[in-house]
Design a protein around this motif. Structure first.
Motif, PDB file in Angstrom:
ATOM      1  N   ALA A  73       0.839  -1.200   0.000  1.00 55.49           N
ATOM      2  CA  ALA A  73       0.000   0.000   0.000  1.00 55.49           C
ATOM      3  C   ALA A  73       0.873   1.248   0.000  1.00 55.49           C
ATOM      4  CB  ALA A  73      -0.936   0.000   1.204  1.00 55.49           C
ATOM      5  N   SER A  74       0.261   2.356  -0.382  1.00 54.23           N
ATOM      6  CA  SER A  74       0.978   3.623  -0.496  1.00 54.23           C
ATOM      7  C   SER A  74       0.507   4.639   0.539  1.00 54.23           C
ATOM      8  CB  SER A  74       0.778   4.179  -1.909  1.00 54.23           C
ATOM      9  OG  SER A  74       1.649   5.234  -2.189  1.00 54.23           O
ATOM     10  N   ALA A  75      -0.524   4.284   1.318  1.00 52.19           N
ATOM     11  CA  ALA A  75      -1.061   5.162   2.368  1.00 52.19           C
ATOM     12  C   ALA A  75      -2.045   4.354   3.198  1.00 52.19           C
ATOM     13  CB  ALA A  75      -1.752   6.385   1.767  1.00 52.19           C
ATOM     14  N   VAL A  76      -2.492   4.941   4.297  1.00 46.95           N
ATOM     15  CA  VAL A  76      -3.526   4.312   5.120  1.00 46.95           C
ATOM     16  C   VAL A  76      -4.714   5.256   5.281  1.00 46.95           C
ATOM     17  CG1 VAL A  76      -2.050   2.713   6.379  1.00 46.95           C
ATOM     18  CG2 VAL A  76      -2.339   5.045   7.252  1.00 46.95           C
ATOM     19  N   TRP A  77      -5.846   4.643   5.469  1.00 45.19           N
ATOM     20  CA  TRP A  77      -7.152   5.309   5.592  1.00 45.19           C
ATOM     21  C   TRP A  77      -7.601   5.038   7.022  1.00 45.19           C
ATOM     22  CZ3 TRP A  77      -9.950   7.027   1.069  1.00 45.19           C
ATOM     23  CH2 TRP A  77     -11.333   7.182   1.197  1.00 45.19           C
ATOM     24  N   VAL A  78      -7.634   6.062   7.848  1.00 43.50           N
ATOM     25  CA  VAL A  78      -7.826   5.884   9.290  1.00 43.50           C
ATOM     26  C   VAL A  78      -9.138   6.532   9.717  1.00 43.50           C
ATOM     27  CG1 VAL A  78      -6.854   6.303  11.582  1.00 43.50           C
ATOM     28  CG2 VAL A  78      -5.325   5.873   9.631  1.00 43.50           C
ATOM     29  N   GLY A  79     -10.011   5.742  10.348  1.00 46.58           N
ATOM     30  CA  GLY A  79     -11.288   6.264  10.802  1.00 46.58           C
ATOM     31  C   GLY A  79     -11.426   6.291  12.305  1.00 46.58           C
ATOM     32  N   THR A  80     -11.510   5.110  12.909  1.00 51.19           N
ATOM     33  CA  THR A  80     -11.827   5.004  14.336  1.00 51.19           C
ATOM     34  C   THR A  80     -10.880   5.822  15.206  1.00 51.19           C
ATOM     35  OG1 THR A  80     -12.700   2.778  13.900  1.00 51.19           O
ATOM     36  CG2 THR A  80     -12.287   3.367  16.193  1.00 51.19           C
ATOM     37  N   ARG A  81      -9.595   5.832  14.871  1.00 52.10           N
ATOM     38  CA  ARG A  81      -8.636   6.619  15.665  1.00 52.10           C
ATOM     39  C   ARG A  81      -9.004   8.106  15.654  1.00 52.10           C
ATOM     40  NH1 ARG A  81      -2.956   6.438  16.836  1.00 52.10           N
ATOM     41  NH2 ARG A  81      -2.576   8.157  18.292  1.00 52.10           N
ATOM     42  N   PHE A  82      -9.484   8.609  14.535  1.00 51.73           N
ATOM     43  CA  PHE A  82      -9.818  10.032  14.442  1.00 51.73           C
ATOM     44  C   PHE A  82     -11.154  10.380  15.103  1.00 51.73           C
ATOM     45  CE2 PHE A  82      -6.634  10.191  10.926  1.00 51.73           C
ATOM     46  CZ  PHE A  82      -5.864  11.239  11.441  1.00 51.73           C
ATOM     47  N   LEU A  83     -11.928   9.370  15.496  1.00 53.48           N
ATOM     48  CA  LEU A  83     -13.119   9.672  16.305  1.00 53.48           C
ATOM     49  C   LEU A  83     -12.730  10.257  17.650  1.00 53.48           C
ATOM     50  CD1 LEU A  83     -15.286   6.493  15.582  1.00 53.48           C
ATOM     51  CD2 LEU A  83     -15.718   8.828  14.758  1.00 53.48           C
ATOM     52  N   ALA A  84     -11.503   9.975  18.080  1.00 54.27           N
ATOM     53  CA  ALA A  84     -10.995  10.519  19.344  1.00 54.27           C
ATOM     54  C   ALA A  84     -10.143  11.766  19.114  1.00 54.27           C
ATOM     55  CB  ALA A  84     -10.196   9.460  20.090  1.00 54.27           C
ATOM     56  N   ALA A  85     -10.239  12.375  17.948  1.00 53.54           N
ATOM     57  CA  ALA A  85      -9.580  13.662  17.713  1.00 53.54           C
ATOM     58  C   ALA A  85     -10.381  14.759  18.410  1.00 53.54           C
ATOM     59  CB  ALA A  85      -9.492  13.957  16.222  1.00 53.54           C
ATOM     60  N   SER A  86      -9.685  15.733  18.940  1.00 52.90           N
ATOM     61  CA  SER A  86     -10.382  16.800  19.667  1.00 52.90           C
ATOM     62  C   SER A  86     -11.286  17.616  18.739  1.00 52.90           C
ATOM     63  CB  SER A  86      -9.379  17.716  20.370  1.00 52.90           C
ATOM     64  OG  SER A  86      -8.396  18.177  19.477  1.00 52.90           O
ATOM     65  N   GLU A  87     -11.033  17.569  17.441  1.00 49.07           N
ATOM     66  CA  GLU A  87     -11.864  18.314  16.480  1.00 49.07           C
ATOM     67  C   GLU A  87     -13.085  17.533  16.002  1.00 49.07           C
ATOM     68  OE1 GLU A  87      -7.494  19.448  15.876  1.00 49.07           O
ATOM     69  OE2 GLU A  87      -8.654  17.590  16.106  1.00 49.07           O
ATOM     70  N   ALA A  88     -13.194  16.265  16.359  1.00 52.21           N
ATOM     71  CA  ALA A  88     -14.324  15.448  15.902  1.00 52.21           C
ATOM     72  C   ALA A  88     -15.613  15.872  16.602  1.00 52.21           C
ATOM     73  CB  ALA A  88     -14.054  13.970  16.153  1.00 52.21           C
ATOM     74  N   TYR A  89     -16.718  15.793  15.859  1.00 49.29           N
ATOM     75  CA  TYR A  89     -18.029  16.194  16.382  1.00 49.29           C
ATOM     76  C   TYR A  89     -18.744  14.960  16.939  1.00 49.29           C
ATOM     77  CZ  TYR A  89     -22.492  18.770  16.401  1.00 49.29           C
ATOM     78  OH  TYR A  89     -23.670  19.396  16.764  1.00 49.29           O
ATOM     79  N   VAL A  90     -18.135  14.377  17.975  1.00 48.43           N
ATOM     80  CA  VAL A  90     -18.566  13.090  18.510  1.00 48.43           C
ATOM     81  C   VAL A  90     -19.257  13.280  19.859  1.00 48.43           C
ATOM     82  CG1 VAL A  90     -17.690  10.915  19.462  1.00 48.43           C
ATOM     83  CG2 VAL A  90     -16.803  11.767  17.302  1.00 48.43           C
ATOM     84  N   HIS A  91     -20.363  12.551  20.080  1.00 47.33           N
ATOM     85  CA  HIS A  91     -21.041  12.603  21.374  1.00 47.33           C
ATOM     86  C   HIS A  91     -20.137  12.010  22.460  1.00 47.33           C
ATOM     87  CE1 HIS A  91     -24.054  12.022  24.503  1.00 47.33           C
ATOM     88  NE2 HIS A  91     -24.824  12.865  23.829  1.00 47.33           N
ATOM     89  N   THR A  92     -20.174  12.591  23.632  1.00 49.48           N
ATOM     90  CA  THR A  92     -19.293  12.145  24.718  1.00 49.48           C
ATOM     91  C   THR A  92     -19.568  10.704  25.133  1.00 49.48           C
ATOM     92  OG1 THR A  92     -20.810  13.186  26.304  1.00 49.48           O
ATOM     93  CG2 THR A  92     -18.888  14.470  25.611  1.00 49.48           C
ATOM     94  N   LYS A 121      -6.956   7.682  23.919  1.00 53.11           N
ATOM     95  CA  LYS A 121      -6.932   9.053  24.438  1.00 53.11           C
ATOM     96  C   LYS A 121      -7.419  10.017  23.357  1.00 53.11           C
ATOM     97  CE  LYS A 121      -2.008   9.482  23.263  1.00 53.11           C
ATOM     98  NZ  LYS A 121      -0.646   9.749  23.776  1.00 53.11           N
ATOM     99  N   VAL A 122      -7.874  11.169  23.830  1.00 54.50           N
ATOM    100  CA  VAL A 122      -8.282  12.247  22.932  1.00 54.50           C
ATOM    101  C   VAL A 122      -7.064  13.113  22.641  1.00 54.50           C
ATOM    102  CG1 VAL A 122      -9.764  14.270  22.674  1.00 54.50           C
ATOM    103  CG2 VAL A 122     -10.636  12.222  23.834  1.00 54.50           C
ATOM    104  N   GLN A 123      -6.834  13.397  21.359  1.00 57.60           N
ATOM    105  CA  GLN A 123      -5.691  14.195  20.927  1.00 57.60           C
ATOM    106  C   GLN A 123      -6.108  15.120  19.794  1.00 57.60           C
ATOM    107  OE1 GLN A 123      -3.568  10.303  20.059  1.00 57.60           O
ATOM    108  NE2 GLN A 123      -1.815  11.650  20.390  1.00 57.60           N
ATOM    109  N   PRO A 124      -5.382  16.222  19.588  1.00 60.92           N
ATOM    110  CA  PRO A 124      -5.590  16.995  18.366  1.00 60.92           C
ATOM    111  C   PRO A 124      -5.274  16.126  17.145  1.00 60.92           C
ATOM    112  CG  PRO A 124      -4.299  18.247  19.966  1.00 60.92           C
ATOM    113  CD  PRO A 124      -4.402  16.848  20.496  1.00 60.92           C
TER     114      PRO A 124
END
Length: 330
Positions: free
Chosen positions: A186-205, A305-308
């Motif tokens: 592969a030439s890159a990765v497609w990341v979803g679940t990890r970014f649900l814990a990004a501080s910018e995500a619009y995710v319910h607590t 953990k939640v991260q930027p």
């Protein structure tokens, strides 16, 4: 760490934000792009005017490449035309064959990433001129087109599409996953679940807390369970009270499921949320959020953990470099 995918799409790092409708904010898209990855905005589910506003807002937040994701179960040439009018550089096409959308996007100057679940599908669309193929393994969270695990799927698609860059998706949440994907071709990765814990995500607590507590055993794949508003679209979610209720009832068909028709939550934007509805638990919800479709991939155990978002991108790249160095010196 600058791969062929990076060179093709004008980015620094081979990390792509999976376009998760309902929780990927404009700020999250921009943050991933600003960090050197590729942010993808899932805008197929909003109306045309909102799409235009969102694209313009992202452009205010970043001058780096980003893309818009369109869903071929809900195709809209109007949405694509607005993206092209606004100068969106990348169009991500998901779920079904792209039809005329791919050629239309390319004629408008955009590069196209197509998400495939098997090698035959990937090759057919690569032959139509796709600029990259996302190989989505069965481990992925949310809606999952294919039935093959990433370890087998990635090399099969790499071999099938030749020179076209492949992006690996499914269960990838840290730099070890990136290193493994690169090793598979592969030439890159497609990341979803990890970014649900990004501080910018619009995710319910409540959704976030379940993600942070989950193990690799806490997701389940269903052919057609959370199917209200999007039927016949297989998916992977965190196990919850709704999945358990349905399992305990013997897995009855739609129309005979326990609690069907129950209003379990309320969205300020969309109104009532029903049990078995395809609905991402976004931050504006109230009610029994745990009972909703809490999309998550099998890599959820690596989300702690939640991260930027920028820190997540950089951490994945650093970890991948370290993992590749270790493998060379063992």
């Amino acid at each position: 760490m600058r791969t062929e995918f990076c060179r093709t799409f004008g980015i620094d790092y081979p990390v792509v934000l999976a376009p998760m409708a309902g929780v990927v904010s404009d700020a999250l898209v921009a943050a991933v792009s600003n960090a050197g990855g590729l942010g993808l905005a899932p805008l197929w589910h909003i109306d045309a005017n909102e799409l235009r506003k969102s694209v313009r807002n992202i452009k205010k937040l970043t001058d780096k490449p980003f893309g818009v994701n369109l869903n071929m179960d809900f195709p809209s040439i109007e949405h694509l035309d607005i993206c092209l009018e606004e100068g969106v550089e990348v169009i991500s096409i998901f779920w079904k064959a792209p039809g005329d959308m791919l050629a239309h996007a390319k004629s408008g100057g955009a590069k196209v990433i197509y998400t495939a679940g098997d090698a035959a599908d990937a090759k057919a669309v690569a032959d139509l001129g796709a600029d990259a193929i996302c190989a989505q393994g069965w481990e992925a969270g949310g809606h999952v087109r294919g039935t093959v695990g990433s370890m087998a799927l990635i090399p099969a698609i790499v071999d099938a599409v030749g020179h076209v860059p492949v992006v690996a998706a499914g269960g990838i949440a840290d730099g070890r996953g990136l290193a493994a994907a690169l090793s598979l071709g592969a030439s890159a990765v497609w990341v979803g679940t990890r970014f649900l814990a990004a501080s910018e995500a619009y995710v319910h607590t409540d959704y976030l807390s379940h993600l942070l507590d989950a193990s690799e055993n806490d997701t389940a794949y269903f052919d057609n369970l959370f199917n209200i508003d999007w039927p016949n679209a297989p998916h992977r979610v965190l196990k919850n009270s709704t999945t358990q209720m349905w399992e305990n009832a013997g897995r009855p068909k739609s129309g005979q499921r326990p609690g069907e028709g129950d209003v379990v939550a309320f969205s300020k934007k969309k109104g009532d949320v029903l049990r078995y509805q395809s609905k991402t638990p976004s931050a504006d919800l109230t009610g029994d959020v745990e009972a909703i479709s809490m999309w998550a991939g099998q890599g959820v155990s690596m989300v702690r953990k939640v991260q930027p978002a920028g820190d997540i991108v950089r951490e994945i790249v650093i970890e991948a470099k370290e993992a590749l160095e270790r493998s060379l010196h063992q």
